[in-house]
Design a protein around this motif. Structure first.
Motif, PDB file in Angstrom:
ATOM      1  N   ALA A  41      -3.785   6.902  -2.227  1.00  0.00           N
ATOM      2  CA  ALA A  41      -3.492   6.007  -1.107  1.00  0.00           C
ATOM      3  C   ALA A  41      -3.509   4.568  -1.584  1.00  0.00           C
ATOM      4  O   ALA A  41      -4.103   4.251  -2.617  1.00  0.00           O
ATOM      5  N   ALA A  42      -2.835   3.706  -0.816  1.00  0.00           N
ATOM      6  CA  ALA A  42      -2.855   2.271  -1.092  1.00  0.00           C
ATOM      7  C   ALA A  42      -2.897   1.546   0.239  1.00  0.00           C
ATOM      8  O   ALA A  42      -2.259   1.988   1.203  1.00  0.00           O
ATOM      9  N   PRO A  43      -3.642   0.445   0.338  1.00  0.00           N
ATOM     10  CA  PRO A  43      -3.701  -0.284   1.600  1.00  0.00           C
ATOM     11  C   PRO A  43      -2.563  -1.305   1.711  1.00  0.00           C
ATOM     12  O   PRO A  43      -2.030  -1.741   0.693  1.00  0.00           O
ATOM     13  N   ALA A  44      -2.210  -1.659   2.946  1.00  0.00           N
ATOM     14  CA  ALA A  44      -1.219  -2.727   3.155  1.00  0.00           C
ATOM     15  C   ALA A  44      -1.529  -3.426   4.472  1.00  0.00           C
ATOM     16  O   ALA A  44      -1.939  -2.766   5.437  1.00  0.00           O
ATOM     17  N   ALA A  45      -1.336  -4.733   4.480  1.00  0.00           N
ATOM     18  CA  ALA A  45      -1.521  -5.498   5.717  1.00  0.00           C
ATOM     19  C   ALA A  45      -0.165  -5.655   6.390  1.00  0.00           C
ATOM     20  O   ALA A  45       0.807  -6.051   5.735  1.00  0.00           O
ATOM     21  N   VAL A  46      -0.089  -5.336   7.674  1.00  0.00           N
ATOM     22  CA  VAL A  46       1.174  -5.535   8.402  1.00  0.00           C
ATOM     23  C   VAL A  46       0.882  -5.736   9.883  1.00  0.00           C
ATOM     24  O   VAL A  46       0.000  -5.093  10.451  1.00  0.00           O
TER      25      VAL A  46
END
Ligand SMILES: NC(=O)c1ccc[n+]([C@@H]2O[C@H](COP(=O)([O-])OP(=O)(O)OC[C@H]3O[C@@H](n4cnc5c(N)ncnc54)[C@H](O)[C@@H]3O)[C@@H](O)[C@H]2O)c1
Length: 263
Positions: free
Chosen positions: A60-65
């Motif tokens: 998994a990888a995090p992302a801000a949106v």
């Protein structure tokens, strides 16, 4: 047959993955083998979901949106496609709720709910749909709600946003089907998350158990299966729609709700 639900090598984006149902969807897709981009306006929560998946052996990888911002949604999808090579699953899950009678609903409240729940889903569909069309494959999963069938009192902004989500789903399923892209919606029944907890939780985090029982008990008693849903129940519905098992399914609304409504 056993491999029909296997997502090994697939790349998925889940919006609103920091809490609640989105977190449940992210966990289940990752457990099935997908690389999951956990996107949320709450970047810290997106990071926590992503770390928890990695600790459990997933990818998994995090992302801000902020899904109400078209540019941010397009950047999220572009960055995922360039980093991971493709986007196989887009789960447009992020959503908010405002609980107010129709006669008291302000224009600002209406705009905010539609910006996140309706425009946010449309932006996610546009960005992921373009990538998937060029891949000639992909599955878009939009989070609607049982409120789209039942139109509960005080939830008009929410239920019109969810009715709109279903219409986006049906329209896009027709437009992208010939390109091998499937588009479906999930309309869960009640699931205990931050959306429900605000009804029986004080500011200091204390839970009023009587209020909680009244709130959740109503839905539980109405359900033939006699319980409310879990985030994992909705995650499994998403896994089905994401997977090859659903390869002939598009334009549909799946209702994991214990049988509460049967339209
Ligand atoms: N909980 C239920 O009973 C229920 C039932 C049916 C449908 N749903 C739908 O499921 C979805 C998830 O709801 P939940 O119950 O898990 O709520 P939740 O509040 O627990 O989680 C929502 C997540 O979305 C994120 N988010 C909010 N606004 C955002 C934005 N502008 N951009 C990006 N992320 C944003 C929040 O930070 C949070 O992590 C929503 O679309 C909701 O309408 C929930």
């Amino acid at each position: 047959m056993g491999r029909a639900f296997d997502l090994t090598g697939r790349v998925a984006i889940v919006t609103g993955a920091g809490h609640g149902i989105g977190q449940g969807v992210a966990r289940v897709l990752a457990a099935a083998g997908a690389v999951v981009v956990c996107a949320d306006v709450d970047a810290g929560a997106a990071g926590a979901t992503s770390e928890e998946i990695a600790a459990a052996g997933g990818s998994a990888a995090p992302a801000a949106v902020d899904v109400s911002r078209r540019d941010q949604v397009h950047d999220l999808v572009r960055a995922t496609a360039s980093e991971h090579g493709r986007v196989d699953v887009m789960c447009n899950n992020a959503g908010i709720i405002i609980d107010v009678p129709v006669l008291d609903l302000s224009e600002e409240q209406l705009d905010r709910v539609l910006a996140v729940n309706l425009k946010g889903v449309l932006f996610g569909c546009q960005a992921a749909g373009a990538v998937m069309r060029s891949q000639r494959a992909g599955s878009i999963i939009n989070m609607a709600s049982g409120a789209f069938d039942t139109a509960p009192a005080r939830l008009v902004a929410y239920s019109i946003s969810k009715a709109g989500v279903v219409q986006i789903t049906r329209t896009l399923a027709k437009e992208l089907g010939p390109d091998g892209v499937r588009v479906n919606a999930i309309a869960p029944g009640l699931v205990e998350t931050d959306i429900t907890r605000r009804h029986y939780t004080a500011e200091d985090g204390t839970v009023d158990e009587d209020k909680r029982e009244r709130f959740l008990g109503r839905s539980r008693d109405l359900a033939p299966l006699r319980r409310i849903g879990t985030t994992e129940d909705v995650g499994h519905a998403a896994l089905y729609l994401a997977s090859e098992a659903a390869r002939f399914v598009t334009g549909q609304v799946l209702r994991p709700n214990g049988g509460v409504s049967m339209p």
